[in-house]
Design a protein around this motif. Structure first.
Motif, PDB file in Angstrom:
ATOM      1  N   ASP A 175       0.635  -1.271   0.186  1.00  0.00           N
ATOM      2  CA  ASP A 175      -0.316   0.323   0.254  1.00  0.00           C
ATOM      3  C   ASP A 175       0.743   1.298  -0.322  1.00  0.00           C
ATOM      4  O   ASP A 175       0.600   2.071  -0.674  1.00  0.00           O
ATOM      5  CB  ASP A 175      -0.871   0.425   1.090  1.00  0.00           C
ATOM      6  N   HIS A 176       2.002   1.462   0.273  1.00  0.00           N
ATOM      7  CA  HIS A 176       2.776   2.559   0.977  1.00  0.00           C
ATOM      8  C   HIS A 176       3.478   2.507  -0.483  1.00  0.00           C
ATOM      9  O   HIS A 176       3.726   3.563  -0.983  1.00  0.00           O
ATOM     10  CB  HIS A 176       4.154   1.857   1.892  1.00  0.00           C
ATOM     11  N   THR A 177       3.403   1.468  -1.393  1.00  0.00           N
ATOM     12  CA  THR A 177       4.541   2.158  -2.604  1.00  0.00           C
ATOM     13  C   THR A 177       3.313   2.539  -4.122  1.00  0.00           C
ATOM     14  O   THR A 177       3.728   2.716  -4.387  1.00  0.00           O
ATOM     15  CB  THR A 177       4.688   0.658  -3.407  1.00  0.00           C
ATOM     16  N   ARG A 178       2.074   1.805  -3.212  1.00  0.00           N
ATOM     17  CA  ARG A 178       1.212   1.876  -4.243  1.00  0.00           C
ATOM     18  C   ARG A 178       0.533   3.744  -4.050  1.00  0.00           C
ATOM     19  O   ARG A 178      -0.007   4.205  -4.821  1.00  0.00           O
ATOM     20  CB  ARG A 178      -0.265   1.279  -3.759  1.00  0.00           C
ATOM     21  N   SER A 179       0.299   3.634  -2.807  1.00  0.00           N
ATOM     22  CA  SER A 179       0.124   5.807  -2.137  1.00  0.00           C
ATOM     23  C   SER A 179       1.434   6.778  -2.989  1.00  0.00           C
ATOM     24  O   SER A 179       1.313   7.560  -3.229  1.00  0.00           O
ATOM     25  CB  SER A 179      -0.017   5.594  -0.898  1.00  0.00           C
ATOM     26  N   ALA A 180       2.831   6.263  -2.695  1.00  0.00           N
ATOM     27  CA  ALA A 180       3.361   6.637  -3.338  1.00  0.00           C
ATOM     28  C   ALA A 180       4.099   7.183  -4.946  1.00  0.00           C
ATOM     29  O   ALA A 180       3.909   8.263  -5.498  1.00  0.00           O
ATOM     30  CB  ALA A 180       5.000   6.454  -2.738  1.00  0.00           C
ATOM     31  N   ARG A 181       3.478   5.897  -5.040  1.00  0.00           N
ATOM     32  CA  ARG A 181       3.287   6.332  -6.986  1.00  0.00           C
ATOM     33  C   ARG A 181       1.799   7.016  -7.255  1.00  0.00           C
ATOM     34  O   ARG A 181       1.956   7.557  -8.352  1.00  0.00           O
ATOM     35  CB  ARG A 181       3.385   4.029  -7.470  1.00  0.00           C
ATOM     36  N   ALA A 182       1.346   6.777  -6.462  1.00  0.00           N
ATOM     37  CA  ALA A 182      -0.241   7.379  -7.682  1.00  0.00           C
ATOM     38  C   ALA A 182       0.147   8.905  -7.423  1.00  0.00           C
ATOM     39  O   ALA A 182      -0.133   9.657  -7.840  1.00  0.00           O
ATOM     40  CB  ALA A 182      -1.374   7.176  -6.370  1.00  0.00           C
ATOM     41  N   LYS A 183       0.935   9.253  -5.181  1.00  0.00           N
ATOM     42  CA  LYS A 183       1.384  10.569  -5.122  1.00  0.00           C
ATOM     43  C   LYS A 183       2.411  11.229  -6.475  1.00  0.00           C
ATOM     44  O   LYS A 183       1.672  12.897  -6.846  1.00  0.00           O
ATOM     45  CB  LYS A 183       1.937  10.955  -3.631  1.00  0.00           C
ATOM     46  N   ALA A 184       2.720  10.500  -6.534  1.00  0.00           N
ATOM     47  CA  ALA A 184       4.557  10.576  -7.986  1.00  0.00           C
ATOM     48  C   ALA A 184       3.256  11.295  -9.149  1.00  0.00           C
ATOM     49  O   ALA A 184       3.436  12.331  -9.683  1.00  0.00           O
ATOM     50  CB  ALA A 184       5.238   9.946  -8.103  1.00  0.00           C
ATOM     51  N   ASP A 185       2.425  10.923  -9.280  1.00  0.00           N
ATOM     52  CA  ASP A 185       1.644  10.345 -10.798  1.00  0.00           C
ATOM     53  C   ASP A 185       1.142  11.625 -11.219  1.00  0.00           C
ATOM     54  O   ASP A 185       0.622  12.687 -11.872  1.00  0.00           O
ATOM     55  CB  ASP A 185       0.785   9.141 -11.033  1.00  0.00           C
ATOM     56  N   ALA A 186      -0.130  11.612  -9.755  1.00  0.00           N
ATOM     57  CA  ALA A 186      -0.304  13.338  -9.565  1.00  0.00           C
ATOM     58  C   ALA A 186      -0.266  14.571 -10.131  1.00  0.00           C
ATOM     59  O   ALA A 186      -0.112  15.561 -10.291  1.00  0.00           O
ATOM     60  CB  ALA A 186      -1.064  12.784  -7.637  1.00  0.00           C
ATOM     61  N   GLU A 187       0.946  13.859  -9.237  1.00  0.00           N
ATOM     62  CA  GLU A 187       2.457  15.410  -9.154  1.00  0.00           C
ATOM     63  C   GLU A 187       2.851  15.798  -9.932  1.00  0.00           C
ATOM     64  O   GLU A 187       2.531  16.882 -10.916  1.00  0.00           O
ATOM     65  CB  GLU A 187       3.546  15.823  -8.026  1.00  0.00           C
TER      66      GLU A 187
END
Length: 61
Positions: free
Chosen positions: A3-15
């Motif tokens: 979940d942490h990796t997915r969350s970080a990836r989603a945040k990076a994609d949004a940015e």
């Protein structure tokens, strides 16, 4: 992926998408400005030509 990796990836994609959107908006603004500058320069050249022609006609009359 946890979940942490997915969350970080989603945040990076949004940015990244935000930055891309800003870049596209900036490019559009610059393009519009260049178009305005070109139109102004074309009009200035046209008016200068008319003024020079008028001045020449006044000198020869």
């Amino acid at each position: 992926m946890n979940d942490h990796t997915r969350s970080a990836r989603a945040k990076a994609d949004a940015e990244f998408e935000k930055l891309q959107s800003q870049a596209r908006a900036r490019e559009k603004t610059l393009s519009e400005r260049e178009t305005q500058i070109q139109a102004r320069d074309d009009n200035t050249a046209r008016l200068k030509g008319l003024r020079l022609a008028r001045d020449e006609a006044d000198r020869t009359s």
